[in-house]
Write a protein that holds these residues in place. Structure first.
Motif, short mmCIF file in Angstrom:
data_model
loop_
_atom_site.label_atom_id
_atom_site.label_comp_id
_atom_site.label_asym_id
_atom_site.label_seq_id
_atom_site.Cartn_x
_atom_site.Cartn_y
_atom_site.Cartn_z
N LEU A 47 1.89 45.45 -57.17
CA LEU A 47 1.60 44.11 -57.69
C LEU A 47 1.40 44.23 -59.20
N SER A 48 2.23 43.55 -59.98
CA SER A 48 2.12 43.62 -61.44
C SER A 48 2.23 42.22 -62.02
N THR A 49 1.11 41.73 -62.60
CA THR A 49 1.07 40.40 -63.22
C THR A 49 0.49 40.55 -64.62
N CYS A 50 0.30 39.43 -65.32
CA CYS A 50 -0.26 39.51 -66.67
C CYS A 50 -1.70 40.01 -66.66
N ASN A 51 -2.39 39.85 -65.53
CA ASN A 51 -3.80 40.22 -65.48
C ASN A 51 -4.10 41.49 -64.69
N ARG A 52 -3.12 42.03 -63.97
CA ARG A 52 -3.41 43.20 -63.16
C ARG A 52 -2.14 43.97 -62.80
N THR A 53 -2.30 45.26 -62.63
CA THR A 53 -1.28 46.10 -62.00
C THR A 53 -2.00 46.89 -60.92
N GLU A 54 -1.57 46.72 -59.67
CA GLU A 54 -2.22 47.36 -58.54
C GLU A 54 -1.19 47.97 -57.60
N ILE A 55 -1.57 49.08 -56.99
CA ILE A 55 -0.72 49.73 -55.99
C ILE A 55 -1.52 49.80 -54.69
N TYR A 56 -0.95 49.22 -53.64
CA TYR A 56 -1.53 49.29 -52.30
C TYR A 56 -0.66 50.24 -51.49
N CYS A 57 -1.27 51.25 -50.88
CA CYS A 57 -0.45 52.22 -50.16
C CYS A 57 -1.21 52.87 -49.01
N MET A 58 -0.45 53.47 -48.10
CA MET A 58 -1.00 54.25 -47.00
C MET A 58 -0.81 55.73 -47.34
N LEU A 59 -1.92 56.47 -47.33
CA LEU A 59 -1.90 57.89 -47.70
C LEU A 59 -2.06 58.77 -46.48
N ALA A 60 -1.28 59.83 -46.46
CA ALA A 60 -1.42 60.82 -45.39
C ALA A 60 -2.45 61.87 -45.77
N HIS A 61 -2.73 62.01 -47.08
CA HIS A 61 -3.68 63.01 -47.56
C HIS A 61 -4.73 62.35 -48.45
N PRO A 62 -5.99 62.78 -48.36
CA PRO A 62 -7.07 62.16 -49.16
C PRO A 62 -6.91 62.35 -50.66
N ASP A 63 -6.13 63.35 -51.11
CA ASP A 63 -5.97 63.59 -52.54
C ASP A 63 -4.81 62.79 -53.13
N ILE A 116 -1.73 33.48 -57.86
CA ILE A 116 -1.77 34.89 -57.48
C ILE A 116 -1.24 35.11 -56.07
N LEU A 117 -1.47 34.16 -55.16
CA LEU A 117 -0.98 34.32 -53.79
C LEU A 117 0.55 34.38 -53.80
N GLY A 118 1.17 33.52 -54.57
CA GLY A 118 2.63 33.56 -54.69
C GLY A 118 3.11 34.87 -55.29
N GLN A 119 2.36 35.40 -56.25
CA GLN A 119 2.73 36.66 -56.88
C GLN A 119 2.61 37.83 -55.89
N ILE A 120 1.58 37.77 -55.03
CA ILE A 120 1.42 38.82 -54.02
C ILE A 120 2.54 38.73 -52.99
N LYS A 121 2.88 37.52 -52.59
CA LYS A 121 3.99 37.36 -51.63
C LYS A 121 5.29 37.87 -52.24
N ASP A 122 5.49 37.62 -53.52
CA ASP A 122 6.69 38.11 -54.20
C ASP A 122 6.70 39.64 -54.25
N ALA A 127 8.80 44.78 -52.05
CA ALA A 127 8.58 46.05 -51.35
C ALA A 127 9.40 46.11 -50.06
N ARG A 128 9.49 44.99 -49.37
CA ARG A 128 10.31 44.94 -48.16
C ARG A 128 11.78 45.14 -48.49
N TYR A 129 12.24 44.52 -49.57
CA TYR A 129 13.63 44.64 -49.98
C TYR A 129 13.99 46.10 -50.26
N HIS A 130 13.06 46.81 -50.86
CA HIS A 130 13.29 48.23 -51.18
C HIS A 130 12.85 49.16 -50.04
#
Length: 425
Positions: A47-63, A116-122, A127-130
């Motif tokens: 998620l990258s907007t004018c006010n934030r850049t965030e990465i949401y992910c599932m990790l297999a390792h704690p590091d 922001i909700l529209g930006q998250i959906k986008d 992510a689905r497209y890729h």
């Protein structure tokens, strides 16, 4: 698998840092490829907007968090320590809560803003497209969209919509008290600029000029608000008649430089110009703010207008927080149920394998002419032994190791209370 939310936003990093970490739409394709190549990252949304850049992910390792920081550092050419100083991270249920708060506008500069909700959906659709999001993370985003819809329906968080666009126009009105004698130049044709154009039209602006790289999009917006569309190359001449300039594009480089604005001021005989740069990275060189007769603001300068909005919406925000808390609990419960479902599936497959083996043996014995009654008795005896052998051995081992927790759990899971009451022994 561990859910991680990692990022920076308007509270933790100034605009000059945020613009370095932001991802343009073109960069996202390579970003997803590189993220997928990182060891231990199974699914991700950026998620990258004018006010934030965030990465949401599932990790297999704690590091995995450290690996993402290092990747962001290498990708954007920013020292890892600089990112660490202004970043935040959430794990598990805290990450779920953070995503829901962001989607509902509770973590935005403008409390409850709907963009922001529209930006998250986008971001999710990209992510689905890729093919970067699936499984648990995919289900989490779907659940989050449902919670955000409930918040919008059941609270007044969206009453009297206020956004960055509204704040920019509100600030301009403090300098130009009569919009009917002012002209505006809007650079860009995205959602934020669309909102700016509508607010200006409602405020009675004399004229609107829309400049965009794709002139067709500029023309569509200009037609909607009764304005004029131009190309980016025509901006220098348009500046000479622009009292208000509001810019929000995805350009990686500034569009307005100090020299261009100096020339426009001279042609305007130094009549004041109000400018708001909503873009990240910025569209207007910061040196433009040093010019006399120019009032230049960035998104970080809109706090005063936004704070008033925050006070008005706080009661609705409290209601939204309660809905989110229930949403987090529901998500955690469903995830535990899904986790148990996988174990149950494996247990059933194991039992089915034993059943098939015993069945094949019994059928072979019947084919050899052995008495059916004897085969059935032997089948039932062997099958019960095979099904119970592993569990019985592990119970004995648990007793020897004084694992009373396992024994109590086994008693609850394995023994039927009604059968135990009827046991004559």
């Amino acid at each position: 698998m561990t859910l991680l939310a990692l990022g920076i936003n308007h509270r933790t990093a100034a605009v000059d840092v945020r613009e370095k970490i932001a991802f343009s739409p073109v960069e996202l394709q390579d970003a997803f490829v590189e993220l997928a190549a990182l060891e231990g990252i199974k699914s991700a949304v950026v998620l990258s907007t004018c006010n934030r850049t965030e990465i949401y992910c599932m990790l297999a390792h704690p590091d995995g968090e450290g690996a993402i920081i290092d990747w962001l550092s290498a990708y954007h050419g920013v020292p890892a320590n600089d990112i660490l100083e202004c970043s935040y991270s959430y794990v598990g249920s805290d990450a779920v809560r953070h995503l829901m708060r962001v989607a509902c506008g509770l973590d935005s500069m403008v409390l409850g803003e709907p963009q922001i909700l529209g930006q998250i959906k986008d971001a999710y659709q990209k992510a689905r497209y890729h093919e970067a999001v699936h499984g648990e993370l995919d289900r989490l985003f779907q659940h989050t969209f449902s919670i955000a819809k409930q918040v919008r329906t059941d609270t007044d968080i969206g009453e009297h919509p206020v956004s960055i666009a509204f704040a920019a126009v509100n600030l301009a009105s403090r300098i130009f008290d009569d919009f009917t004698r002012s002209r505006a130049l809007l650079i860009g044709a995205g959602e934020t600029i669309e909102l700016v154009a509508r607010h200006l039209r409602e405020a009675g602006i004399q004229g609107v000029i829309v400049a965009n790289r794709t002139q067709e999009r500029a023309q569509t917006l200009a037609d909607e608000v009764g304005g004029v569309a131009i190309s980016l190359e025509e901006i220098p001449s348009a500046l000479t008649c622009a009292d208000i300039v509001i810019s929000s594009t995805a350009s990686p480089l500034p569009i307005l430089g100090k020299g261009m604005v100096e020339g426009a001021l001279k042609a305007r005989r130094y009549r004041p110009m109000f400018m708001v740069d909503i873009a990240v990275p910025r569209d207007i060189e910061s040196q433009v703010g040093d010019l006399d007769d120019v009032f230049l603001y960035s998104v970080d300068d809109l706090h005063e207008v936004i704070e008033e909005n925050r006070r008005q919406r706080q009661a609705a925000a409290d209601q939204a927080e309660a809905i989110i808390a229930d949403g987090v609990d529901t998500w955690q419960h469903e995830r535990r149920v899904r986790s148990a479902g996988q174990m149950i599936k494996q247990y059933r497959l194991q039992a089915e394998s034993l059943r098939r083996t015993s069945e094949e043996q019994a059928l072979q014995q019947l084919a050899q002419g052995q008495p059916a009654e004897e085969v059935i008795r032997r089948l039932s005896h062997q099958l019960s032994n095979k099904l119970l052998h592993g569990t019985t051995k592990r119970l004995r081992d648990a007793s020897g190791a004084e694992r009373h927790d396992l024994l109590l759990a086994a008693e609850e899971l394995l023994l039927d209370p009604l059968e135990a009451e009827q046991d004559p022994s």
